[in-house]
Scaffold this active site. Structure first.
Site, short mmCIF file in Angstrom:
data_model
loop_
_atom_site.label_atom_id
_atom_site.label_comp_id
_atom_site.label_asym_id
_atom_site.label_seq_id
_atom_site.Cartn_x
_atom_site.Cartn_y
_atom_site.Cartn_z
N SER A 130 -13.20 -5.82 0.39
CA SER A 130 -12.39 -6.68 1.25
C SER A 130 -10.91 -6.68 0.89
CB SER A 130 -12.94 -8.11 1.19
OG SER A 130 -12.15 -8.97 2.00
N ASP A 138 -12.10 -17.38 5.06
CA ASP A 138 -11.15 -17.23 6.16
C ASP A 138 -11.80 -17.33 7.53
OD1 ASP A 138 -12.44 -14.81 5.83
OD2 ASP A 138 -10.64 -13.57 6.05
N ARG A 150 12.63 10.84 1.87
CA ARG A 150 11.84 9.65 2.19
C ARG A 150 10.51 10.05 2.83
NH1 ARG A 150 14.99 5.05 5.24
NH2 ARG A 150 15.97 4.98 3.17
N ARG A 188 -12.36 -21.93 1.22
CA ARG A 188 -12.34 -20.63 0.55
C ARG A 188 -13.04 -19.56 1.38
NH1 ARG A 188 -8.31 -21.42 -3.08
NH2 ARG A 188 -8.61 -23.41 -4.13
N GLN A 230 -24.52 -5.23 6.65
CA GLN A 230 -23.70 -6.31 7.20
C GLN A 230 -22.41 -5.77 7.79
OE1 GLN A 230 -21.36 -9.73 5.05
NE2 GLN A 230 -23.50 -10.36 5.16
N THR A 276 -22.32 -13.35 12.11
CA THR A 276 -21.85 -13.45 10.73
C THR A 276 -20.38 -13.06 10.69
OG1 THR A 276 -22.35 -12.85 8.43
CG2 THR A 276 -22.42 -11.08 10.06
N HIS A 291 7.14 32.53 -2.33
CA HIS A 291 7.41 32.04 -3.69
C HIS A 291 8.86 31.58 -3.84
CE1 HIS A 291 3.66 34.22 -4.46
NE2 HIS A 291 4.25 35.26 -3.89
N ARG A 351 11.64 -1.99 5.73
CA ARG A 351 12.51 -0.82 5.79
C ARG A 351 12.00 0.33 6.66
NH1 ARG A 351 16.38 -0.61 1.75
NH2 ARG A 351 16.42 1.68 1.74
N TYR A 352 10.73 0.56 6.71
CA TYR A 352 10.25 1.85 7.19
C TYR A 352 9.50 1.84 8.51
CZ TYR A 352 11.36 2.78 2.30
OH TYR A 352 11.98 2.85 1.10
N SER A 380 26.19 9.74 -2.00
CA SER A 380 26.02 9.48 -3.43
C SER A 380 27.04 8.44 -3.85
CB SER A 380 26.22 10.76 -4.24
OG SER A 380 26.34 10.48 -5.62
#
Length: 482
Positions: A332, A85, A301, A83, A239, A109, A157, A18-19, A287
């Site tokens: 991660s 990536d 929004r 397991r 690391q 690494t 105010h 949507r955005y 509306s």
């Protein structure tokens, strides 16, 4: 912002559906991420070859030929088994590059591809945001120039205070955005690659590859940084690069969200007073129940997405604070969500900002109406001084203005009638005022102080030099589809 095809049987992130715009969505796509991994593996191999390792031009050419043709299904299968990536994509890349298979990721690494890619993508993300931000500043500047002399009631105010001009109010929005741009450029310029520092940041594996030649280890990082147009790599790390970098980058986005949210609140207040309408399509529904309504949904929004980005800043803050020694993996999963979503949301926020300020409608007659409702009270001191100069008794006139003001205020609040203070003063012989004199005294332009000149000076001395400096970043076209 363009629409996308939706999968209706699974959850789809609204930031994508949507955005956010296509450019930002593509930047944070799997295709972009994993092609950067391959570019980094190519850069590593090239640099290692330059420094004397036994890597052939044929191997590098093979790797370059397969940077973009990623077999995502194969990588998914590998990751399901392993397991891991990074190892899954090393295997997938190796299958596509059998001659180079043995030297892909040599000495590195996982964070060599993971963290360096994150830095590269965040830098590109900041550059996309900068284009939107500069375009936003330009759009608000046009608004400020157009309405620099248009009087409007100013509020403190949200109570009537003194008049200003609508253009001067817009300079407050621009000033916040200029601050955001300054911080963005600062953070963009100081981003550094992680480099290739190995498992715990000691570069031990690369020192071994180069037979203990520390100078070649340093040169390796320099070569890789240059290939991605960075001045240097992080001077020290575990690391990973310090997760404070993520906090600093998202702080930029949080600042933009704060500025946009303030703007959206101002627009919503003006819409409530019928002084401003957002862009509204011919068949748009305000509306489902009240057909006459024109809700400020775009500004709402902006506020909603901005709240998300502001709250999202807590993620990198906590992540940076909770890292253990040289590395822990509790960053991660969080970072995979927190960082892209902040950028995607800001893309939507600034697109909406540009749309609202460029396509909205100002109603000067409503500005004038609200100003006239309060101006009689604000003009009383000017009326008093004018009448004293004509020979009136200050103390007598002061008391009479006080009495008439109380009567007029009661009429407005208790009886719901219009403010008739000026009529009362005009009818009182003690003030000795002609109607024309009174109208001249209470003209809104007489009460806006330096607002118009301040707007002109601000645009000339602060805004236009920035826009001239970033002329190549302005002019982004936005489209709001939902």
């Amino acid at each position: 912002m363009n629409g996308v095809t939706m999968a209706y049987d699974v959850y789809e992130n609204p930031l994508c559906a949507r955005y956010s715009g296509e450019g930002m969505k593509k930047l944070f796509s799997a295709e972009t991420k994993f092609s950067y991994w391959r570019k980094l593996w190519v850069a590593l191999a090239e640099s290692e070859k330059q420094l004397g390792l036994d890597i052939t031009d044929e191997q590098i050419a093979e790797m370059k030929a397969h940077v973009y043709d990623i077999d995502f299904d194969k990588a998914k299968d590998y990751e399901h088994k392993l397991r891991h990536d990074v190892m899954a994509h090393i295997r997938t890349y190796g299958d596509a590059c059998p001659k180079a298979k043995g030297i892909i990721h040599l000495g590195a690494t996982s964070c060599f591809v993971g963290d360096n890619t994150d830095i590269i993508i965040m830098r590109e993300g900041l550059r996309l945001v900068k284009k939107l931000l500069v375009s936003c500043i330009s759009a608000v500047s046009d608004f400020a120039e157009k309405y620099k002399s248009t009087p409007t009631l100013a509020y403190t105010h949200f109570q009537a205070a003194q008049p200003t001009t609508l253009g001067k109010r817009a300079t407050l929005w621009i000033n916040d955005l200029l601050s955001d741009l300054e911080v963005l450029e600062f953070e963009e310029k100081r981003l550094k690659l992680l480099g290739c520092k190995g498992t715990t940041g000691t570069s031990a594996s690369f020192l071994e590859l180069f037979d203990g030649d520390e100078q070649k280890v340093k040169e390796l990082e320099k070569l890789i940084a240059e290939k991605f147009d960075f001045d240097c790599c992080a001077p020290v790390s575990g690391q990973t690069y310090s997760r404070k970098v993520d906090f600093n980058v998202l702080s930029v986005l949080s600042g933009i969200a704060q500025s946009a949210s303030k703007f959206s609140s101002d627009i919503r207040l003006m819409a409530h007073m019928k002084e401003f309408d957002e862009p509204f399509e011919s068949e748009q529904v305000g509306s489902s129940a009240m057909a006459y309504k024109r809700n400020p949904m775009r500004s709402e929004r902006i506020a909603s997405l901005s709240r998300y980005v502001i709250c999202d800043l807590m993620n990198p803050a906590v992540t940076a604070a909770s890292q253990w020694l040289e590395r822990t993996l509790d960053d991660s999963a969080n970072r995979r969500i927190a960082i892209p979503e902040a950028f995607l949301a800001i893309d939507g926020i600034l697109s909406l900002y540009i749309n609202v300020i460029s396509g909205g409608t100002v109603y000067p007659k409503m500005l004038e109406k609200h100003l006239k409702e309060e101006l009689p009270f604000m003009a009383t001191e000017n009326i008093l001084m004018y009448c004293v100069k004509k020979g009136g008794d200050r103390q007598e006139l002061h008391e009479e203005i006080r009495r008439l003001s109380v009567e007029a205020g009661y009429r407005v609040k208790a009886e719901g009638k219009e403010n008739d203070l000026l009529e009362k003063i005009a009818a009182d012989k003690r003030f000795n005022l002609m109607k024309e004199e009174l109208e001249s005294i209470v003209s809104g332009e007489n009460f806006t102080g330096c607002a118009e000149k301040q707007t002109e000076d601000f645009l000339t001395n602060y805004v236009r030099p920035v826009l001239a400096k970033h002329i190549g970043d302005a002019g982004v076209k936005v489209e709001i589809n939902v």
